[in-house]
Structure formats: structure tokens, C-alpha cells
Design an enzyme around this catalytic site. Structure first.
Site, PDB file in Angstrom:
ATOM      1  N   GLU A 179      30.549  10.126 -20.907  1.00 25.08           N
ATOM      2  CA  GLU A 179      29.966   9.792 -22.212  1.00 25.08           C
ATOM      3  C   GLU A 179      28.573   9.192 -22.047  1.00 25.08           C
ATOM      4  OE1 GLU A 179      33.299   7.346 -23.362  1.00 25.08           O
ATOM      5  OE2 GLU A 179      33.827   8.709 -24.993  1.00 25.08           O
ATOM      6  N   TYR A 180      28.410   8.366 -21.002  1.00 22.53           N
ATOM      7  CA  TYR A 180      27.093   7.792 -20.717  1.00 22.53           C
ATOM      8  C   TYR A 180      26.097   8.906 -20.413  1.00 22.53           C
ATOM      9  CZ  TYR A 180      23.436   5.022 -18.437  1.00 22.53           C
ATOM     10  OH  TYR A 180      22.240   4.458 -18.090  1.00 22.53           O
ATOM     11  N   ASP A 181      26.519   9.874 -19.592  1.00 22.56           N
ATOM     12  CA  ASP A 181      25.641  10.993 -19.231  1.00 22.56           C
ATOM     13  C   ASP A 181      25.226  11.791 -20.464  1.00 22.56           C
ATOM     14  OD1 ASP A 181      27.288  11.732 -16.044  1.00 22.56           O
ATOM     15  OD2 ASP A 181      25.686  10.311 -16.583  1.00 22.56           O
ATOM     16  N   SER A 207      11.804 -19.934   2.222  1.00 18.53           N
ATOM     17  CA  SER A 207      12.975 -19.660   3.033  1.00 18.53           C
ATOM     18  C   SER A 207      13.894 -20.876   2.972  1.00 18.53           C
ATOM     19  CB  SER A 207      12.557 -19.368   4.472  1.00 18.53           C
ATOM     20  OG  SER A 207      11.778 -20.432   4.977  1.00 18.53           O
ATOM     21  N   LEU A 208      15.060 -20.788   3.609  1.00 14.92           N
ATOM     22  CA  LEU A 208      16.032 -21.871   3.561  1.00 14.92           C
ATOM     23  C   LEU A 208      16.333 -22.389   4.953  1.00 14.92           C
ATOM     24  CD1 LEU A 208      18.662 -20.415   1.033  1.00 14.92           C
ATOM     25  CD2 LEU A 208      16.963 -22.166   0.570  1.00 14.92           C
ATOM     26  N   GLU A 258      26.599 -20.219  -3.895  1.00 18.96           N
ATOM     27  CA  GLU A 258      26.315 -18.807  -4.129  1.00 18.96           C
ATOM     28  C   GLU A 258      26.511 -18.004  -2.847  1.00 18.96           C
ATOM     29  OE1 GLU A 258      22.297 -18.624  -5.618  1.00 18.96           O
ATOM     30  OE2 GLU A 258      22.504 -20.532  -6.668  1.00 18.96           O
ATOM     31  N   LYS A 294      25.510 -15.644   0.066  1.00 18.11           N
ATOM     32  CA  LYS A 294      24.212 -15.320   0.656  1.00 18.11           C
ATOM     33  C   LYS A 294      24.214 -13.843   1.050  1.00 18.11           C
ATOM     34  CE  LYS A 294      20.854 -16.713   4.152  1.00 18.11           C
ATOM     35  NZ  LYS A 294      20.651 -15.348   4.677  1.00 18.11           N
ATOM     36  N   ASP A 317      23.004 -10.181   2.308  1.00 13.54           N
ATOM     37  CA  ASP A 317      22.186  -9.724   3.430  1.00 13.54           C
ATOM     38  C   ASP A 317      21.344  -8.550   2.943  1.00 13.54           C
ATOM     39  OD1 ASP A 317      22.859  -8.674   6.858  1.00 13.54           O
ATOM     40  OD2 ASP A 317      21.213  -9.780   5.979  1.00 13.54           O
ATOM     41  N   ARG A 340       9.173 -10.329  -0.685  1.00 15.46           N
ATOM     42  CA  ARG A 340       8.890 -11.716  -0.318  1.00 15.46           C
ATOM     43  C   ARG A 340       7.669 -11.806   0.578  1.00 15.46           C
ATOM     44  NH1 ARG A 340       9.693 -15.170   3.902  1.00 15.46           N
ATOM     45  NH2 ARG A 340      10.004 -17.351   3.362  1.00 15.46           N
ATOM     46  N   TYR A 392      18.985 -14.568  -8.364  1.00 15.95           N
ATOM     47  CA  TYR A 392      19.512 -15.866  -7.943  1.00 15.95           C
ATOM     48  C   TYR A 392      18.622 -17.054  -8.282  1.00 15.95           C
ATOM     49  CZ  TYR A 392      16.276 -15.144  -4.033  1.00 15.95           C
ATOM     50  OH  TYR A 392      15.165 -14.926  -3.269  1.00 15.95           O
ATOM     51  N   LYS A 407      22.778 -25.242  -3.665  1.00 13.79           N
ATOM     52  CA  LYS A 407      21.561 -25.728  -4.309  1.00 13.79           C
ATOM     53  C   LYS A 407      21.913 -26.901  -5.225  1.00 13.79           C
ATOM     54  CE  LYS A 407      19.638 -21.028  -4.545  1.00 13.79           C
ATOM     55  NZ  LYS A 407      19.260 -19.923  -5.465  1.00 13.79           N
ATOM     56  N   LYS A 448      25.673 -20.738   7.170  1.00 16.57           N
ATOM     57  CA  LYS A 448      25.896 -19.428   7.788  1.00 16.57           C
ATOM     58  C   LYS A 448      27.319 -19.313   8.337  1.00 16.57           C
ATOM     59  CE  LYS A 448      22.668 -16.974   8.173  1.00 16.57           C
ATOM     60  NZ  LYS A 448      21.458 -17.016   8.994  1.00 16.57           N
ATOM     61  N   CYS A 469      -1.176 -13.256  29.112  1.00 10.92           N
ATOM     62  CA  CYS A 469      -0.464 -12.345  28.212  1.00 10.92           C
ATOM     63  C   CYS A 469      -0.061 -11.072  28.951  1.00 10.92           C
ATOM     64  CB  CYS A 469      -1.368 -12.004  27.020  1.00 10.92           C
ATOM     65  SG  CYS A 469      -0.716 -10.711  25.948  1.00 10.92           S
ATOM     66  N   CYS A 485      -2.465  -8.096  27.243  1.00  8.18           N
ATOM     67  CA  CYS A 485      -3.930  -8.030  27.344  1.00  8.18           C
ATOM     68  C   CYS A 485      -4.516  -8.941  28.422  1.00  8.18           C
ATOM     69  CB  CYS A 485      -4.573  -8.353  26.001  1.00  8.18           C
ATOM     70  SG  CYS A 485      -4.461 -10.106  25.545  1.00  8.18           S
ATOM     71  N   CYS A 491      -0.426 -15.831  22.793  1.00  3.68           N
ATOM     72  CA  CYS A 491      -1.575 -15.181  23.413  1.00  3.68           C
ATOM     73  C   CYS A 491      -2.829 -15.588  22.638  1.00  3.68           C
ATOM     74  CB  CYS A 491      -1.388 -13.667  23.372  1.00  3.68           C
ATOM     75  SG  CYS A 491      -2.880 -12.724  23.699  1.00  3.68           S
ATOM     76  N   CYS A 526      -5.869  -8.198  21.762  1.00  2.00           N
ATOM     77  CA  CYS A 526      -4.527  -7.867  22.232  1.00  2.00           C
ATOM     78  C   CYS A 526      -3.948  -6.714  21.413  1.00  2.00           C
ATOM     79  CB  CYS A 526      -3.621  -9.092  22.121  1.00  2.00           C
ATOM     80  SG  CYS A 526      -1.972  -8.832  22.785  1.00  2.00           S
TER      81      CYS A 526
END
Length: 669
Positions: A35-37, A82-83, A114, A116, A118, A137, A226, A291, A315, A409, A412, A427, A433
Site C-alpha cells: 500500500e505504501y508503494d 568525543s567521549l 543510551e 552506543k 557502532d 563528524r 542522540y 549523560k 564500553k 622517521c 623520510c 616525525c 614526509c
């Protein structure tokens, strides 16, 4: 244009968006897929008959447009942070203790918990309810423009539901691929003889970063929102959870497993429930995120480095196995970081055969007392990057060898710099380099550096891979014939690029210093160095001690500057640049700086000046211009449609001036 056709198109669009909302956000579809289609095909047929009625936010406009040559850069209105990580119950309790200590709180803190995911973090930028831009990001401050690709994801609303929206709304979300979608994508790839993806995260990242959005449209990408970035022109809720519910009302998809927890014990209980449910979830998660729920408490807690003090990622433990280190090699990253990498006797870890593992840095090697020949414990940190957890000391053979940081290094042969107190060695041959050359060239040609329009990421990569650029100095030796040898580079495009390169020869000393990519020398520091020393020659001759006479230059920055100009390779590249007639006008004498030591924040729209112009005028008077408001801010300049920064300034009692008062200040100063 038929009036009835217009009404029918609007009705069909509304019906389709309503069903999308019920399907993706509420998880309560009210019609079948068939029906959606039928609704979708009816809309396509009507729009085909009346193309003048097609709008960018129509559900039919998600199929992808013309392929891009490269992604543009997008500067985030508010950094994508970042966390910090927690791995144990003690880590979680320590986090909660730090929060309560900083707030002087005796009461239990309320947290949101929440899953996390991946995947790949993105920012969705809405203006008055309409999606106008989306970006990855990136480095947290600047990301890649993936607007056309994000538009192909059906669960991302092109127009928010309802009528009352912020003037500007930045929504943070995670783009990911479900386990089922990942399996189907790899199965299709195998049938076609194409390369398969290693894991769902790689598949999601690769799909979102397709230059051809038509390809992205075929990939089974999903998103959960989020959090928030910049919000202007809207007085919203006072808790994180209430904001998530508001986002859901506007049609944005929010994870249904987000819960409120009172204190660390309740957080831990949530963590254990999600750990048990992990394998049954339709997507990969590698932990949970806590949080502080109250936004006012978040503001009081603030940030440290690039992470908020009010959030932490807990984690899940990774699978661990034993194996033997057979050798250690040193790799050079794109920013010059020297990383020791263990070559392992191949071992099977969490579904993948692992033969290499990061040792992170020499501090970690010493702390864990790792030798070549050791039997070690290996795990896939965050279920992705293999790392050596520790050594089984009793199994160490007699011929085990200590690991030493090389002096030069491995790529280089430039000197390796290790600043006392820092963990990462680097380096110093940033301009020569080959491991760093792509990053160096991209930075050198960027808008705020030498501003070579047209020399973006993809073209820089092509020029390096074709052997036409070995350092930034080679940019000024490029010719039309060489450029036209590259794919999709015609004569006109080649000439346009050469014209831009030629135009960039006349720059300013602060831009040139920033373009060199000296560690820790951003735009403000480059300007301070140029203002203080006036000439490149004087700066090159500066000592560790004299450099620290410059405002905001401490021992770490001074050390980096000394190391950079001490490296003969870098001096040789600078000499080539000057020989190529890169030049600048003499630095003006420093005038009075009545605003020296004061911090200003700009918000809203100014009618007489751009943000960059206003910032330049303030800096010329000695002020520092920051991106966020804090108790240390001296003044906020508020233009039209000023939002959250103005509200925060008022809440903190920070002085606020409108545009007229700001212009008067500039005139009188």
C-alpha cells in the site's frame, strides 16, 4: 498547473511522510509495504506530469543526484565532541563522583542511558524545519558535506513535522547499518564479484562517503538521533530526555532503548541489561553512554579537552586471546604520529584473524613491559582495533628483545620529536614526509591557509598518487600538461587551478605560518607569532626562551616551533616556496589594544559585518574571540536571531551588547 493536481500532490506527500513517521519513529506502521508503494508510485506519476510542482523536500527526491568530484568542508556550529571511556564498575563510580564533586551535589544525579551504536556520527543542520545541510563528524570542528547522501536515507525527515521550529537546529545522530542489511550488502557484492566490507561500521562509513549519492541510495543505511549541536531561535526543554522526545515529535528517529537512571547503580543495571540483549539487537553496539540529564547541570560541568565532563561511554569488554609478538614495526600516521605496531603470530579474535596489533605509544610499551618474543594477551578494543592488553611474563623467552623508539622517521628519515610529558612521538618532517604529504597539502591549500580554491581533498590525493606532488612547494611547479593528464581534468579546469595557485603566491605572514602545519600552531597562534616577530627570518631564529614571550605561547608550542624550523627538510621546502615567489606584505606595527585579555563571543546575524570581519576587528584590538559562552566570557555580541549563546550569557550574567553598541565600541576603540 492544475489546482487539483497541486492539492493531490500535497496530500500524497503528507500521507507518505505520516507513514514514514509511523514506520521509522513510532515503529507502528498502519499500512502494508504494498500500500505504501502504491502511494509512492501515485506521487511519482503526478510529479512526472507536473514537474513544476516538484520540491526538494518531496519523498521522491531521495534517489540521489549527480555525482560529486569531492566533498566540501563544513565547519560545525558547535563542536562534535568525543567521549571519555569507562571499562569497569569502578570507572563508572569514579565518573559519578567527579560529577557530584564538581557540582558540590549531595543528591543522586539523574542520567540518561543510551546504547552506543557502532556507526558514523553526523550533524543534520535544519533551518526553520527544513534540512539544508548534513556533515560527518570529521575532526570534531570541521566535517565533510554529505548532504546529498543523507537525503537518500528515508528515515531522515527533509522537513520536520509540526509548525514551531528553531531558526537553526543542529541534530547529532549516528548513521549505521543493521546486521541484516550488512549481510545482504555483502551477499550482493559477492554475487557481483565485488569487494566485501569487513564489518557493518565500515560498510556504513563507506556508503555515506560515496561521491555518487545514487550509490548511497541503494545502501541500507539507518540513523538514530542522540543529541543537539547549535540551536538558535527556540526556547527548548531543560533536560536531555525531554529534548529527545521533542526531536521524536518533530519526526526524528530516536533509539527506543534510551532510559533514565538515578545514580551509578541504576546505570550499571542498564549496562548489564544491554550487555545481555546485545546479541539479539538488530544492529551492533559496543557499549552504552551515560549523560547527565539536566542541561543546566551539563552547562555547569562544561568540557575538558575534546570531551564533555557530563557524559561517558561505558564500553563492553572485548574477547581476549593469547599469542606471540614476532616483531615490532613503527608506522607514521597522516599527522606524523609514530605508532609501534606488533606483528603477531596470527590468532582468531571475535570472528576475525588478527596478525597485527597497536601498541599505542612508547609509554604503553614501557608500562606493560612489552618485548619482542613475548606471549601477550590480545583483544579487539571496542570490537574493532586489535590491541595488546598485557604480557604473560612467565612465558618470556631468554632471547626476548626490548623495544626502542627510533631516532629517525622510518619513512623520510627526519628527526623524531618526543616532547617531555607527551606520550606520542612524531616525525618532524611534516612538509616532506610521504606518510604526511596528503594531509600537509590539504591543510596548506585550505581556505584559511593559502586558500587555493579547487585544490581539495580528492585532487590532492590524485596529484600525490600520480607523483606530481612530493611536498607543498611542488604545488607551484605544476603545469597545465601535468594537470590535464589527470582523470576529469580538462584544459579550462587546469587553467583555473593554475590561476588560483598563482593568486595564492601573495598571502600574509600569519596565513603562511598557519599553512606550514606546525603542531599546535593554529590561526590565532600563527597571528600572534607573526605580530610579535614581524618577519619569517626572525621567527626562524627564535629560541625556546624568546618564543615564550609571545602571548599564549607556552613551552609546548615553543618546543614544536623550534623543532619544526630546526629540521633541515622543512627549511628546504620553505626556501623552495620563497623561490617560487610566495610572498607577503610587511606586518603592520601593532597599534593600541584596549581589549587585550578580554574574551568575546559572536552570535546571531550582524547586518553591517560578516562574522569573520567582526572577529578580525576584535582581534586587532587585542580581544580573543571564542566559540562558546562561559563564566569567563567578557561580552557577547548578539545580532539578529541570536539563540542559545545569548540565553546562556543572560543566565550567567555575562555582558551582552547589540550590533549598534558593538559598532560604537569599535569606533571608540
Amino acid at each position: 498547473m492544475g489546482v487539483n493536481a497541486g492539492k493531490d500532490i500535497l496530500a500524497l506527500r503528507q500521507a507518505i511522510e505520516d507513514h514514514n513517521y509511523r514506520y521509522y519513529v513510532l515503529d507502528a506502521p498502519s499500512i502494508t509495504d504494498a500500500e505504501y508503494d502504491q502511494l509512492y508510485q501515485a506521487l511519482k506519476k503526478l510529479e512526472a506530469a507536473h514537474p513544476e510542482l516538484i520540491t526538494p523536500d518531496s519523498p521522491t527526491q531521495r534517489v540521489g543526484g549527480a555525482a560529486l568530484k569531492l566533498f566540501g568542508e563544513v565547519k560545525h556550529g558547535f563542536p562534535m565532541l568525543s567521549l571519555d571511556n569507562a571499562f569497569t564498575e569502578e570507572d563508572l563510580e569514579d565518573f559519578d563522583q567527579r560529577v557530584r564533586d564538581r557540582l558540590h551535589a549531595r543528591h543522586v544525579i539523574e542520567y540518561t542511558c543510551e546504547p552506543k551504536l557502532d556507526g558514523l556520527a553526523v550533524n543534520l543542520h535544519y533551518e526553520h524545519g527544513r534540512l539544508v545541510q548534513a556533515a560527518t563528524r570529521g575532526d570534531g570542528l570541521t566535517g565533510e558535506d554529505v548532504t546529498e547522501n543523507i537525503r537518500t536515507i528515508a528515515m531522515v525527515p527533509l522537513q520536520l513535522r509540526g509548525t514551531h521550529f528553531p531558526a537553526i537546529l543542529d541534530v547529532r545522530g549516528e548513521v549505521f547499518m543493521s546486521k541484516k542489511g550488512f549481510a545482504q550488502l555483502n551477499q550482493t557484492a559477492e554475487q557481483k564479484g565485488d569487494k566485501t566490507f569487513a564489518n557493518p561500521r565500515n560498510a556504513a562509513a563507506g556508503s555515506l562517503r560515496q561521491l555518487d549519492s545514487k550509490i548511497t541510495a541503494t545502501r541500507p543505511l539507518e540513523i538514530y538521533c542522540y543529541g543537539l549541536g547549535l540551536v538558535e531561535g527556540f526556547s527548548g526543554p531543560d533536560t536531555h530526555m525531554a529534548w529527545l522526545n521533542q526531536l521524536k515529535e518533530w519526526g526524528l528517529r530516536v533509539n527506543p532503548f534510551i532510559e533514565i537512571a538515578e545514580g551509578p547503580k541504576a546505570c550499571l543495571a542498564y549496562y548489564e541489561r544491554m550487555s545481555k540483549a546485545r546479541d539479539k539487537l538488530p544492529y551492533e553496539i559496543d557499549g552504552v553512554v551515560y549523560k547527565v540529564n539536566s542541561l543546566s547541570l551539563q552547562d555547569k560541568l562544561g568540557f575538558v579537552s575534546k570531551a564533555p565532563r557530563w557524559a561517558i561511554a561505558h564500553k563492553f569488554p572485548a574477547e581476549e586471546v593469547y599469542t606471540v609478538i614476532e616483531a615490532v614495526e613503527f608506522q607514521v600516521g597522516r599527522t606524523g604520529a609514530i605508532t609501534p605496531v606488533a606483528r603477531l603470530k596470527p590468532v582468531y579474535v571475535h570472528g576475525v584473524t588478527v596478525s597485527n596489533a597497536t601498541l599505542h605509544n612508547m609509554d604503553e610499551v614501557k608500562r606493560k613491559d612489552i618485548h619482542v618474543g613475548d606471549t601477550v594477551i590480545v583483544r579487539r578494543a571496542g570490537d574493532v582495533i586489535p590491541e595488546v592488553v598485557g604480557v604473560i611474563a612467565e612465558r618470556r623467552p631468554r632471547d626476548a628483545k626490548k623495544i626502542h623508539l627510533p631516532k629517525h622517521c622510518p619513512v623520510c628519515q627526519s628527526d623524531i620529536e618526543l616532547i617531555p610529558g607527551e606520550a606520542i612521538a612524531r616525525c618532524t618532517g611534516g612538509l616532506v614526509c610521504s606518510a604526511q604529504q596528503k594531509e600537509a597539502i590539504k591543510h596548506f591549500s585550505s581556505r584559511r591557509a593559502m586558500d587555493i580554491e579547487g585544490l581539495g581533498d580528492k585532487l590532492s590525493d590524485q596529484l600525490v598518487e600520480a607523483g606530481l606532488l612530493a611536498s607543498v612547494a611542488d604545488i607551484y611547479t605544476l603545469n597545465k600538461h601535468e594537470l590535464m593528464s589527470l582523470p576529469r581534468m580538462g584544459e579550462k579546469s587546469a587553467q583555473n587551478l593554475l590561476d588560483e595557485i598563482d593568486k595564492s603566491r601573495h598571502t600574509t605572514l600569519p596565513r603562511f605560518l598557519y599553512a606550514l602545519g606546525i603542531r599546535e600552531v593554529g590561526e590565532a597562534t600563527a597571528k600572534a607569532l607573526a605580530t610579535h616577530f614581524k618577519t619569517l627570518e626572525a621567527l626562524q631564529a627564535a629560541t625556546f626562551e624568546t618564543l615564550q614571550h609571545v602571548q599564549d605561547v607556552g613551552p609546548v608550542v615553543a618546543e614544536h616551533v623550534v623543532h619544526f624550523f630546526h629540521e633541515a627538510h622543512n627549511r628546504a621546502v620553505i626556501a623552495k616556496l620563497l623561490k617560487a615567489k610566495v610572498h607577503w606584505d610587511a606586518m603592520p606595527e601593532t597599534g593600541k589594544q584596549p581589549l587585550l585579555g578580554q574574551t568575546f563571543v559572536l552570535t546571531g546575524t550582524l547586518t553591517t559585518l560578516t562574522r569573520d570581519e567582526a572577529k578580525a576587528k576584535l582581534e586587532a584590538l587585542g580581544a580573543k574571540v571564542a566559540g562558546s559562552v562561559s563564566a569567563k566570557t567578557h561580552c557577547v555580541v548578539a545580532g539578529a536571531e541570536a539563540g542559545s549563546k545569548l540565553a546562556k550569557a543572560e543566565a550567567l550574567g555575562v555582558k551582552v551588547m547589540d550590533e549598534e553598541a558593538f559598532l560604537t565600541l569599535l569606533k571608540n576603540s
